[in-house]
Structures are given as structure tokens and as C-alpha cells.
Design an enzyme around this catalytic site. Sequence first.
Site, PDB file in Angstrom:
ATOM      1  N   HIS A 467       0.834  -1.208   0.000  1.00  0.00           N
ATOM      2  CA  HIS A 467       0.000   0.000   0.000  1.00  0.00           C
ATOM      3  C   HIS A 467       0.868   1.258   0.000  1.00  0.00           C
ATOM      4  CE1 HIS A 467      -3.680   2.332   1.225  1.00  0.00           C
ATOM      5  NE2 HIS A 467      -2.740   3.144   1.682  1.00  0.00           N
ATOM      6  N   GLU A 468       1.783   1.324   0.950  1.00  0.00           N
ATOM      7  CA  GLU A 468       2.628   2.521   1.036  1.00  0.00           C
ATOM      8  C   GLU A 468       3.539   2.636  -0.180  1.00  0.00           C
ATOM      9  OE1 GLU A 468       1.735   4.651   3.051  1.00  0.00           O
ATOM     10  OE2 GLU A 468       0.496   3.334   4.286  1.00  0.00           O
ATOM     11  N   HIS A 471       1.739   4.395  -2.939  1.00  0.00           N
ATOM     12  CA  HIS A 471       1.860   5.853  -2.783  1.00  0.00           C
ATOM     13  C   HIS A 471       3.230   6.325  -3.282  1.00  0.00           C
ATOM     14  CE1 HIS A 471      -1.808   6.823  -0.705  1.00  0.00           C
ATOM     15  NE2 HIS A 471      -1.552   6.083   0.350  1.00  0.00           N
ATOM     16  N   HIS A 474       3.493   6.687  -6.927  1.00  0.00           N
ATOM     17  CA  HIS A 474       2.792   7.910  -7.344  1.00  0.00           C
ATOM     18  C   HIS A 474       3.727   9.112  -7.236  1.00  0.00           C
ATOM     19  CE1 HIS A 474      -1.429  10.025  -7.107  1.00  0.00           C
ATOM     20  NE2 HIS A 474      -0.848  10.187  -8.271  1.00  0.00           N
TER      21      HIS A 474
END
Length: 675
Positions: A467-468, A471, A474
Amino acid sequence: MNPLIDFPQTPFESLAFDAIEPAHFMPAAEHWMNVARERISAITANTDTPTFNNTLVPLEFASKELGLVSSCFFNLNSAETNEDIQTIARELSPKLTLFNNETLLNEALFVRIKAVWENRNEESLDAESARLLKETYEGFVRNGALLEGEKRESLKSISEKLSKLSLSFGENVLKETQAFELHVADAEELAGLPEATIASAASLAQEKGKEGYVFGLDMPTYISIMKYADNAALREKMYRAYGTRAAKDNEYNNEQNIQELVNTRLAKAQLLGFDSHAALTLSKRMAKTPETVLSFLDDLKALAKPAAEKDLNAVQEFASAAGHQGEVKPWDFSYWSEKLKKATLNLDDNLLKPYFKIENVLAGVFDISAKLYGLSFTKNADIATYHEDVDAYEVYDKDGEFLSLLYTDFFPRAGKRAGAWMTSYRSMYTLEGEVVRPHISIVCNFTKPTADKPSLLTFNEVTTLFHEFGHALHGMMARGTYPSLTGTSVYWDFVELPSQILENWCYEPEALALFAKHYETGELLPKEYVDRIVESQQFMEGYATLRQLNFGYLDMTYHGLTEPMEGSVADFERSATADTQLFSPVEGTLSSTAFSHIFQGGYSAGYYSYKWAEVLDADAFERFKQEGIFSAAAADGFAEILSSGGTVAPDELFKKFRGRDPKVDALLRRAGIAA
């Protein structure tokens, strides 16, 4: 020399963490605030007709060094804080707020921005520049640029107050978390706990000069006890300790902070012409209005609540059959649901953890990023970090061009707040033809390695790391010109799409084969375990969804108020969440007093975005499922979402990738709660 003023030569212009001391921050921040003021004064003193290039562009870059210093400071305040840093934060936060207000309420500056906005059709702006103009103009308006006289002064004091309240809230949660310790002398009380948890507690006891075992409220320890401790009294103690953080009758109680935050946010919103803080916030989100969010939550609740009740009944029946007396309590649910999971799926964390050594999982997410986007990662021990647990990596794109720095920080320690997050030290931008690449960090709190065992992750921790890292992709893959539009600078209910979609690869056999290997034997995760992981994706998903909706409703109830909040926080929380509770209230426990996401972390009127983004990620991932999870075409399409950041409206980006607007169907199918 101050390394935050006279930046030393370092690899890739990385921050000189080995030279930075707390005493450097305030002089550096004040220096760069003054530099930014001079640059802004030069803009307003310009007698030429206001244009995009002589107004918007210099304004966009006026505070770039200040942004670097403040990012460094607040990241350290989260990941490696101490009393000196916290003292500085109490002084620096209001000063930065005043500086921002000074800029946003600079009448001469706004006159120029407004002139450019009103004459925008006369300039041949590209799409990215047009978006910067729109976002800048609307941002000034939303922050009071159209206010006059006393209202302008009132807004300044409100903003300063909010900064202090938020800081105080976070400090109280951290201090309450750090202050707690549970000392257990008798090893028999620890039956059921994994060896790693017991070893960690023994090590902590030794550090504190105590016999036996000491447990803190860090997330790996807390979750381990709630899932595995056979001792119900031990689980209850930890549950009550975790649930009463900053809710006790002491100096760290956050109830007054909450009431003041809620009411001050409301006052700010109404000063700016909005009915509520939620209305103000959502005017710059995909959802647009509180009504849309509440309708979204209601629609999901209609399906999730019956599914959650079914999940709880299944756990209750299983626990009763196994000899549990009476009703399953909140501190029993994780324990018995984990046993039910093992019984029905023959799957538990302790079975899987040997296959998820942290170094292998990180190598796996690197490999997946290589297959999807052509990225490569090289550790560089010469790049300074702020703690010995932190590693730095050079990241390169598919053409071998430098893309980003990546810092990884995985283990809990004193001075580091709980949870997991991605952050940016430097945004990507292009200035005077020079492309400046970003510096990105991911911070987690996983079980530390011991003398005889490496850090082995639970499957939930594996998905957290992915999940991290989503990010981080991105941020790292950003392309563009203006820092306020690149990377994760997107609408809040779109920012979780890149993170949540990457979690899907954790459930794919083809992806798991890349990294799920036994830490001792090197054996690949057996196929039957992979099958069970895939099946587990729907296990207790009704319960998990209702829990997320509970937080979403609590957030929206606080921030949807159109009149000041009155009465106790406890009563308010009970009322706001009554329809999403499956257990009777536990006296003294509160979610609100440690709900850092909405009272410290920027998610106010935005917690719904986790479920909103799940709709987007489930729908987007179905394209990968249809074309292949490493499909070049699908990956190239999603890379455009990652690289575009906020330079293109999120609705447009998603529609281009999927060929249509998002649909909720894929999420409901994945969760197994479709009507």
C-alpha cells in the site's frame, strides 16, 4: 554552517541528515520565509501587466526551499521526534501558518492572480498551466482572499489556532502511546503468542531493567496480542489501554482539543461562505458534496451491515462451540476470528510469516515495479539517513534515467508515531529547463528482527508495505512542471487509488511467486497456501467494511455540523456511530481521542476516501485481471495516472484508463458482499 540554508553537496541533492540538528530548523525556516517574502514582493512590485509567466510561475516556486525545510522537519517530527523537535514544532507550526496566511491574504498578490484569471482566455496556456491557474485562483478564494477587514484578521487567527490544536492532538496521542507499558512476569500468561512477540517483549523488559516481559502499544505488538493471546484478561487490558489513549482524565486528554478543532474548523468554513467544514473540504474532491459522501456510505452500509452481522454470528457460534462463555466481546473478536480463519481456511499468520521475510517482500515489490513500469532500485549506503534503520535507494526508470530517491523506514522505536505512511521530502518539478526529481519515503512499524530471527511480516503487513509503496510510486513516477500539481498532489479521494490498487498483487499467485519464499529453506509458498490467501480476501470482509464505514460516519458527523458541537465527545461518538456498531460500548474507550487521521493527519471530511478509492482500485484492477496482471498495455495506461499527478482532473484520468466512469460492482464482487 547550517545545512538547511547552505545546502552541502550530497548525492542527488539529498538532505544531509548526518549534519542536520534540531537547532538548524528555526533559523533555516525563518531564512527561507524571508527569501520567499522577497520573491513575492518582487512579483507584486512588478509594474508590467500581470501574466501567467510573471505572476503564477514565480509564485509557484517562491517557497521551494522553505517546502524542503518544513517537509524535513515535520517528517522527522513523525518518524524520529524528541523533546527538542516537539518544542520547535510548537513555535514553528504557528509561524508557518502565519506565513501561509500572509501569502494567501496578500491583497496585491491576489489582484495580480485575479487579473490573470479573468484574462486567461487571452493567454495561450497549455493544459497543465491552465490547471495551475485554476487551482491557484480557487485556492486563494477558498482561503479568504475575497474577505475584507475584520474577517481577514479573524481567518488568520483561526488558521493559527487550528495549527496549534492539531499539533497538540498528535503530541497527546504519541505521549499516551509511549507512556503505556504492560509488565508481565509469568510466561504462562503469554500462551498463544508468537515467539517473535514474546522475544520482543523480553528484549524490551531487559532494556527497562525488568524481569519477565514488557509490552507497549506499538501496532505489531497490539495486533499480535489481540489475535493470538489465549489469555482473555491480557487481551482486555490491551484493548482498554489502546481504546483509552488520550481519553483518560489526565493532562493528555484530547476531548477539549477535539471540540475546539471541530468548532474552529466550522467557524473557518462559515467565514468562507460554506455551511460546514465538510462542504468546504469536499468542494475540492471528486465527491464534491457531503450529500454525495453520505449517500455513498449509506449505499455501502446497506450491503455491508448484514454481511458484518453474519460475520459476527459466525465468530460467535465458532467461539461458543470451542468453549467460550457468553458473548464475544470486542477484545475477543480478532482472537476468535483468527481461529475461525485457521479452521475454515487452514490459514493463520504464523503459518505464513516464515514466507514473508521483510527483505524478500521489499525485493518482491521492487520486482513487480520492474515488471510493470521498468523501474530498478539500487541501495546507496553513502546517502545520509536520519536513523540507522533507514535505507536509501536510487530509483531509475525503464530508460535508465534517474527517477527518484527512496527512503525506507520499517521498524517501531521511541519517537516514531504508530501506523504507516508515505511522505515526500522533495516534490518533482521542472524549472528553467532543469528537471528536478523527487525524494520519497515510506515509513512503517513492522516487527523488528531479533538476534536469532529476521523480521517476518504478517500477511496484513505485506499488504501494508505494498500500500505505502503504491503511494511511493505515485510520488516517484511524477512528471510535470509545477510542484503543487505533481506526484501525490491530487484530490484527496483519488490519492488512495495508486496505493490500494498495488495491494491486489499480493493476492495473485504469479506475483507471490516472485517473493513469498521460506526464510530458512527458500521454498516457495505452497500452492495450497496461495489458494487460501486468495480465498481469504473475502474472509470477514463484511465486518471490515462496516468498521471502515464506522470511521467514515464519525468523521462526516463531526465535520458535517452546521452548528457548533456541544456536549461530551463520548456522547457525540456514540450517537454518530450507533448504526455501525456491532458491540455494546465499552466504558471509557473512544475512537475519537486517538483518531489522528482526521484530527492531525489531513483526512478531516475525507476518511470516506479509503472506501471511495477501493471502488476505483477494484474497478481499475479488473482491467489487469482481464488483460494479465503484468499486461504492458494496462501498465502503460496506469503509469499515466501515476505520472500525471494532479496535472489532469482525476475523473478524466480514470475514464481514460478504464474507458468509462467507475462502477462499484467490482468492489462488491471482490468483497463478496454483492446484493
